[in-house]
Design an enzyme around this catalytic site. Structure first.
Site, short mmCIF file in Angstrom:
data_model
loop_
_atom_site.label_atom_id
_atom_site.label_comp_id
_atom_site.label_asym_id
_atom_site.label_seq_id
_atom_site.Cartn_x
_atom_site.Cartn_y
_atom_site.Cartn_z
N GLU A 1 -3.01 7.74 -4.24
CA GLU A 1 -3.13 6.47 -3.52
C GLU A 1 -2.95 5.32 -4.51
O GLU A 1 -3.65 5.25 -5.52
CB GLU A 1 -4.49 6.35 -2.84
N TYR B 1 0.87 -1.19 0.00
CA TYR B 1 0.00 0.00 0.00
C TYR B 1 0.90 1.22 0.00
O TYR B 1 1.89 1.30 0.74
CB TYR B 1 -0.91 0.03 1.23
#
Length: 428
Positions: free
Chosen positions: A239, A152
């Site tokens: 993101e 992530y």
């Protein structure tokens, strides 16, 4: 959307408070997010990343079933990834209103026509889309990647450090909120100085936090490219979930979400022309054309206020007096008569609105201008709902006189509390 949804467990206490407010359905904070941040689809974000030197999977965006079949043939593999393109997270676990489960599938090339037929033109409901869901007008056909590890990665502005913050986790491809609860020790946060930019030490911390097993220098180049994209393109958030490592040890942005600051639209024109209005509330789109800040809520008392703080206070007092606000609408400090009329048109386009409360504190915004707009809107739109008006500040006496002499059936109030009480009583 302020794009805090997937990171609310990771932020400073103040930012977490803002996130909790923004997540509420009846929240003015969510309105501010919708106004301040342009969101693009995955396929658009992937192209921007590619242009910035970030590794992305090969993919083709399509709008028809025929284009989808042709794209799968061009990819040339036995299997492909087919992804719904909507401006909401949680696509993989979403459900189409026609019953199809999941907005992202790995399928055989021979199945593309079947899946594209069910997905294109459908409505996908996810945890982040709201109950109404989002229309799927575009699909992304992407090459299936042989990914060894998934991470992530995100960059956003952080209130505590007052600068960009890189968030990295050695586990990705799943909910970062869940990871923040179950494995907080795996999450690394690296603040970046606005003056110095990203340093080698910052990059090393991120690479180490991700647990990259391949070429660390090449991984560092990808981190720098993502950071430069964040700065150069005036992003509010970048993101990448997952940021993946392939069999050769190279990082690939396998899925991405990018938000852009609306204030930078004048220098990012190529990006802002890609805005997909079909994913937005048409009332918000109309409000944007008139330079008004609007978001629809689920109540029945329409609100027209100048200033975001006063707007939120107005909604709070309506709720305190037993009512429910139907919208957040901030006309700003320099609205003219035409903008006020447009604001009434937008508010009354919501069939749930049974009354309208106008609460103006005139500073730069003059009360007589508001009064002229109210009168013009009431006459031209033939308003059928009660209009409660509270004016205070610059030219307030002139404004009140205009309303009194208009001959219109308007309800005036002495203060905000009085206005809220009258608004609730008018629909009781």
């Amino acid at each position: 959307r302020i794009q805090f949804n997937s990171m609310k467990m990771l932020l400073s206490p103040i930012a977490r408070t803002v996130t909790r407010i923004a997540a509420r359905p009846n929240s003015a904070a969510s309105a501010l997010g919708a106004v301040r941040c342009l969101n693009l689809h995955e396929y658009q974000s992937a192209q921007i990343m590619k242009d910035a030197g970030v590794n992305v999977p090969f993919g083709i965006a399509v709008q028809t079933v025929e284009e989808a079949v042709a794209a799968a043939k061009k990819i040339g593999d036995e299997e492909v990834v087919i992804k719904s393109q909507i401006l909401a997270g949680g696509r993989g676990l979403g459900t189409f209103t026609n019953g199809l489960q999941g907005g992202v599938h790995i399928i055989k090339t021979s199945q593309v026509e079947e899946y594209a037929s069910k997905m294109l033109g459908g409505t996908l409901v996810t945890k982040q889309s709201g109950a109404a869901g989002k229309p799927v007008n575009t699909l992304l056909l992407a090459k299936k990647m042989a990914l060894v590890k998934e991470f992530y990665f995100a960059i956003m502005m952080d209130r505590t450090s007052q600068g960009p913050l890189i968030i990295a986790c050695s586990e990705g491809g799943t909910s970062i909120e869940d990871l923040a609860v179950s494995s907080p020790e795996k999450i690394v946060k690296v603040p970046v100085s606005l003056l110095d930019g990203i340093t080698d030490a910052d990059v090393d911390k991120v690479v180490a936090g991700l647990g990259v097993s391949g070429d660390k220098a090449a991984a560092g180049d990808q981190i720098r490219a993502l950071y430069n994209l964040f700065v150069d393109r005036d992003c509010t958030m970048v993101e990448v979930n997952p940021l993946a490592e392939d069999a050769d040890g190279y990082l690939i942005a396998a899925d991405a979400k990018i938000g852009f600051d609306d204030n930078a639209s004048f220098r990012q024109k190529d990006i802002f022309t890609q805005r997909d209005h079909s994913q937005e509330d048409p009332r918000e789109v109309a409000a944007g054309k008139w330079d008004l800040n609007y978001i629809g809520l689920d109540g029945n008392i329409g609100c027209m206020v100048n200033g975001a703080g006063l707007a939120m206070s107005t909604m709070d007092i309506i709720s305190l007096r037993g009512g429910s606000p139907a919208n957040f609408l901030d006309v700003g400090g320099s609205a003219n008569v035409d903008q006020i009329k447009a604001a009434f048109e937008i508010i009354t386009s919501d069939p749930a609105v049974k009354a309208i409360l106008v609460n103006i504190f005139g500073g730069i915004m003059k009360c007589d201008i508001i009064a002229e707009g109210i009168i013009e809107a009431s006459r031209s739109l033939d308003l059928k709902v009660p209009v409660i008006v509270r004016l205070e500040g610059t030219n307030v006496e002139e404004g009140k006189k205009l309303l009194a002499d208009s001959g219109l059936d308007l309800i005036t109030a002495d203060d905000l509390d009085d206005a809220a009480v009258k608004a609730v009583a008018s629909i009781a």
